[in-house]
Scaffold this motif. Structure first.
Motif, PDB file in Angstrom:
ATOM      1  N   ARG A  67       3.412  12.513  -0.978  1.00  0.00           N
ATOM      2  CA  ARG A  67       2.721  11.468  -0.205  1.00  0.00           C
ATOM      3  C   ARG A  67       1.234  11.441  -0.529  1.00  0.00           C
ATOM      4  NH1 ARG A  67       4.557  11.079   5.944  1.00  0.00           N
ATOM      5  NH2 ARG A  67       3.258   9.246   5.706  1.00  0.00           N
ATOM      6  N   ILE A  68       0.635  12.601  -0.733  1.00  0.00           N
ATOM      7  CA  ILE A  68      -0.788  12.670  -1.113  1.00  0.00           C
ATOM      8  C   ILE A  68      -0.994  11.991  -2.469  1.00  0.00           C
ATOM      9  CG2 ILE A  68      -2.647  14.255  -1.780  1.00  0.00           C
ATOM     10  CD1 ILE A  68      -2.323  14.993   0.970  1.00  0.00           C
ATOM     11  N   ASP A  69      -0.107  12.298  -3.435  1.00  0.00           N
ATOM     12  CA  ASP A  69      -0.211  11.692  -4.759  1.00  0.00           C
ATOM     13  C   ASP A  69      -0.075  10.181  -4.679  1.00  0.00           C
ATOM     14  OD1 ASP A  69      -0.577  14.153  -5.963  1.00  0.00           O
ATOM     15  OD2 ASP A  69       1.540  14.384  -6.515  1.00  0.00           O
ATOM     16  N   LYS A  70       0.889   9.719  -3.891  1.00  0.00           N
ATOM     17  CA  LYS A  70       1.100   8.278  -3.739  1.00  0.00           C
ATOM     18  C   LYS A  70      -0.123   7.621  -3.105  1.00  0.00           C
ATOM     19  CE  LYS A  70       4.220   4.905  -1.674  1.00  0.00           C
ATOM     20  NZ  LYS A  70       5.387   4.700  -0.814  1.00  0.00           N
ATOM     21  N   ALA A  71      -0.660   8.254  -2.083  1.00  0.00           N
ATOM     22  CA  ALA A  71      -1.820   7.694  -1.392  1.00  0.00           C
ATOM     23  C   ALA A  71      -3.050   7.648  -2.303  1.00  0.00           C
ATOM     24  CB  ALA A  71      -2.125   8.498  -0.135  1.00  0.00           C
ATOM     25  N   SER A  72      -3.192   8.642  -3.172  1.00  0.00           N
ATOM     26  CA  SER A  72      -4.371   8.687  -4.039  1.00  0.00           C
ATOM     27  C   SER A  72      -4.346   7.573  -5.078  1.00  0.00           C
ATOM     28  CB  SER A  72      -4.479  10.051  -4.723  1.00  0.00           C
ATOM     29  OG  SER A  72      -3.434  10.230  -5.659  1.00  0.00           O
ATOM     30  N   LYS A  73      -3.174   7.012  -5.328  1.00  0.00           N
ATOM     31  CA  LYS A  73      -3.059   5.927  -6.302  1.00  0.00           C
ATOM     32  C   LYS A  73      -3.185   4.553  -5.655  1.00  0.00           C
ATOM     33  CE  LYS A  73      -0.079   8.772  -9.122  1.00  0.00           C
ATOM     34  NZ  LYS A  73       1.281   9.072  -9.518  1.00  0.00           N
ATOM     35  N   GLY A  74      -3.133   4.514  -4.349  1.00  0.00           N
ATOM     36  CA  GLY A  74      -3.159   3.232  -3.635  1.00  0.00           C
ATOM     37  C   GLY A  74      -4.559   2.799  -3.260  1.00  0.00           C
ATOM     38  N   GLU A  75      -4.604   1.687  -2.529  1.00  0.00           N
ATOM     39  CA  GLU A  75      -5.871   1.136  -2.069  1.00  0.00           C
ATOM     40  C   GLU A  75      -6.481   2.061  -1.024  1.00  0.00           C
ATOM     41  OE1 GLU A  75      -7.387  -2.598   0.623  1.00  0.00           O
ATOM     42  OE2 GLU A  75      -5.641  -2.902  -0.651  1.00  0.00           O
ATOM     43  N   GLY A  76      -7.756   2.227  -1.088  1.00  0.00           N
ATOM     44  CA  GLY A  76      -8.440   3.077  -0.125  1.00  0.00           C
ATOM     45  C   GLY A  76      -9.717   2.433   0.370  1.00  0.00           C
ATOM     46  N   LYS A  77     -10.231   2.957   1.438  1.00  0.00           N
ATOM     47  CA  LYS A  77     -11.487   2.459   2.000  1.00  0.00           C
ATOM     48  C   LYS A  77     -12.431   3.640   2.147  1.00  0.00           C
ATOM     49  CE  LYS A  77      -9.686  -1.459   4.577  1.00  0.00           C
ATOM     50  NZ  LYS A  77     -10.272  -2.503   3.767  1.00  0.00           N
ATOM     51  N   MET A  78     -13.691   3.373   1.969  1.00  0.00           N
ATOM     52  CA  MET A  78     -14.702   4.404   2.152  1.00  0.00           C
ATOM     53  C   MET A  78     -15.690   3.912   3.196  1.00  0.00           C
ATOM     54  SD  MET A  78     -15.420   5.811  -1.696  1.00  0.00           S
ATOM     55  CE  MET A  78     -16.496   7.071  -1.082  1.00  0.00           C
ATOM     56  N   PHE A  79     -16.168   4.831   3.990  1.00  0.00           N
ATOM     57  CA  PHE A  79     -17.115   4.502   5.045  1.00  0.00           C
ATOM     58  C   PHE A  79     -18.348   5.382   4.895  1.00  0.00           C
ATOM     59  CE2 PHE A  79     -12.832   3.688   6.511  1.00  0.00           C
ATOM     60  CZ  PHE A  79     -12.919   2.354   6.881  1.00  0.00           C
ATOM     61  N   SER A  80     -19.489   4.781   5.119  1.00  0.00           N
ATOM     62  CA  SER A  80     -20.739   5.527   4.958  1.00  0.00           C
ATOM     63  C   SER A  80     -21.142   6.270   6.225  1.00  0.00           C
ATOM     64  CB  SER A  80     -21.857   4.584   4.517  1.00  0.00           C
ATOM     65  OG  SER A  80     -22.023   3.556   5.475  1.00  0.00           O
ATOM     66  N   SER A  81     -20.470   5.956   7.355  1.00  0.00           N
ATOM     67  CA  SER A  81     -20.812   6.631   8.604  1.00  0.00           C
ATOM     68  C   SER A  81     -19.598   6.646   9.530  1.00  0.00           C
ATOM     69  CB  SER A  81     -21.976   5.938   9.301  1.00  0.00           C
ATOM     70  OG  SER A  81     -21.558   4.667   9.776  1.00  0.00           O
ATOM     71  N   VAL A  82     -19.662   7.498  10.511  1.00  0.00           N
ATOM     72  CA  VAL A  82     -18.601   7.573  11.520  1.00  0.00           C
ATOM     73  C   VAL A  82     -18.558   6.278  12.319  1.00  0.00           C
ATOM     74  CG1 VAL A  82     -17.832   8.807  13.586  1.00  0.00           C
ATOM     75  CG2 VAL A  82     -18.767  10.083  11.654  1.00  0.00           C
ATOM     76  N   LYS A  83     -19.725   5.704  12.578  1.00  0.00           N
ATOM     77  CA  LYS A  83     -19.788   4.450  13.335  1.00  0.00           C
ATOM     78  C   LYS A  83     -19.049   3.338  12.587  1.00  0.00           C
ATOM     79  CE  LYS A  83     -23.015   1.224  15.440  1.00  0.00           C
ATOM     80  NZ  LYS A  83     -24.403   0.845  15.654  1.00  0.00           N
ATOM     81  N   GLU A  84     -19.250   3.269  11.299  1.00  0.00           N
ATOM     82  CA  GLU A  84     -18.581   2.257  10.487  1.00  0.00           C
ATOM     83  C   GLU A  84     -17.062   2.472  10.506  1.00  0.00           C
ATOM     84  OE1 GLU A  84     -18.491   0.868   5.840  1.00  0.00           O
ATOM     85  OE2 GLU A  84     -20.314   1.848   6.588  1.00  0.00           O
ATOM     86  N   LEU A  85     -16.624   3.699  10.428  1.00  0.00           N
ATOM     87  CA  LEU A  85     -15.200   4.041  10.512  1.00  0.00           C
ATOM     88  C   LEU A  85     -14.649   3.633  11.869  1.00  0.00           C
ATOM     89  CD1 LEU A  85     -12.563   5.409   9.624  1.00  0.00           C
ATOM     90  CD2 LEU A  85     -13.561   7.576  10.356  1.00  0.00           C
ATOM     91  N   ASP A  86     -15.377   3.964  12.919  1.00  0.00           N
ATOM     92  CA  ASP A  86     -14.932   3.621  14.282  1.00  0.00           C
ATOM     93  C   ASP A  86     -14.786   2.115  14.450  1.00  0.00           C
ATOM     94  OD1 ASP A  86     -14.320   4.447  17.020  1.00  0.00           O
ATOM     95  OD2 ASP A  86     -16.221   3.466  17.540  1.00  0.00           O
ATOM     96  N   GLN A  87     -15.730   1.361  13.919  1.00  0.00           N
ATOM     97  CA  GLN A  87     -15.647  -0.101  14.018  1.00  0.00           C
ATOM     98  C   GLN A  87     -14.415  -0.613  13.272  1.00  0.00           C
ATOM     99  OE1 GLN A  87     -19.446  -1.280  12.440  1.00  0.00           O
ATOM    100  NE2 GLN A  87     -20.457  -1.260  14.446  1.00  0.00           N
ATOM    101  N   TYR A  88     -14.126  -0.038  12.141  1.00  0.00           N
ATOM    102  CA  TYR A  88     -12.966  -0.459  11.366  1.00  0.00           C
ATOM    103  C   TYR A  88     -11.671  -0.183  12.157  1.00  0.00           C
ATOM    104  CZ  TYR A  88      -9.322  -0.596   7.847  1.00  0.00           C
ATOM    105  OH  TYR A  88      -8.169  -0.882   7.164  1.00  0.00           O
ATOM    106  N   ILE A  89     -11.571   0.998  12.718  1.00  0.00           N
ATOM    107  CA  ILE A  89     -10.374   1.377  13.469  1.00  0.00           C
ATOM    108  C   ILE A  89     -10.177   0.454  14.672  1.00  0.00           C
ATOM    109  CG2 ILE A  89      -9.354   3.187  14.920  1.00  0.00           C
ATOM    110  CD1 ILE A  89     -10.585   5.223  12.955  1.00  0.00           C
ATOM    111  N   ARG A  90     -11.252   0.143  15.365  1.00  0.00           N
ATOM    112  CA  ARG A  90     -11.157  -0.731  16.541  1.00  0.00           C
ATOM    113  C   ARG A  90     -10.779  -2.162  16.151  1.00  0.00           C
ATOM    114  NH1 ARG A  90     -13.162   1.898  21.068  1.00  0.00           N
ATOM    115  NH2 ARG A  90     -14.329   3.777  20.575  1.00  0.00           N
ATOM    116  N   SER A  91     -11.034  -2.554  14.934  1.00  0.00           N
ATOM    117  CA  SER A  91     -10.714  -3.913  14.499  1.00  0.00           C
ATOM    118  C   SER A  91      -9.248  -4.073  14.140  1.00  0.00           C
ATOM    119  CB  SER A  91     -11.582  -4.298  13.301  1.00  0.00           C
ATOM    120  OG  SER A  91     -11.148  -3.607  12.140  1.00  0.00           O
ATOM    121  N   LEU A  92      -8.534  -2.987  14.027  1.00  0.00           N
ATOM    122  CA  LEU A  92      -7.125  -3.068  13.627  1.00  0.00           C
ATOM    123  C   LEU A  92      -6.220  -3.527  14.750  1.00  0.00           C
ATOM    124  CD1 LEU A  92      -6.840   0.184  11.495  1.00  0.00           C
ATOM    125  CD2 LEU A  92      -7.090  -2.151  10.679  1.00  0.00           C
TER     126      LEU A  92
END
Length: 81
Positions: A56-81
């Motif tokens: 599963r790790i190998d599969k995930a590493s080949k897929g689309e990913g997102k990067m966040f520059s801060s915890v706040k940015e990550l939190d906003q992304y999670i709340r938008s889902l």
């Protein structure tokens, strides 16, 4: 358990001179334990083997990913889902 330990256990069991009935009982106990663990694993959808985990790790590493520059940015992304 190591191979040496397993061999020692096997030698010990052989030295007990168990009857056929005792051997059948022991075999049934070992198989029942295995079946119990398999049922527990099936009941837990998050349980997986080491191989499944790394696959599963190998599969995930080949897929689309997102990067966040801060915890706040990550939190906003999670709340938008």
């Amino acid at each position: 358990m190591t191979t040496v330990a397993m061999n020692n256990l096997w030698n010990y069991i052989q030295g007990l001179n168990l009857s056929a009935r005792n051997k059948t009982w022991l075999a049934n106990q070992l198989l029942a334990e295995k079946e119990k663990k398999q049922k527990e694993k099936a009941a837990d959808p998050t349980a997986m083997s080491k191989e499944e985990f790394f696959a599963r790790i190998d599969k995930a590493s080949k897929g689309e990913g997102k990067m966040f520059s801060s915890v706040k940015e990550l939190d906003q992304y999670i709340r938008s889902l």
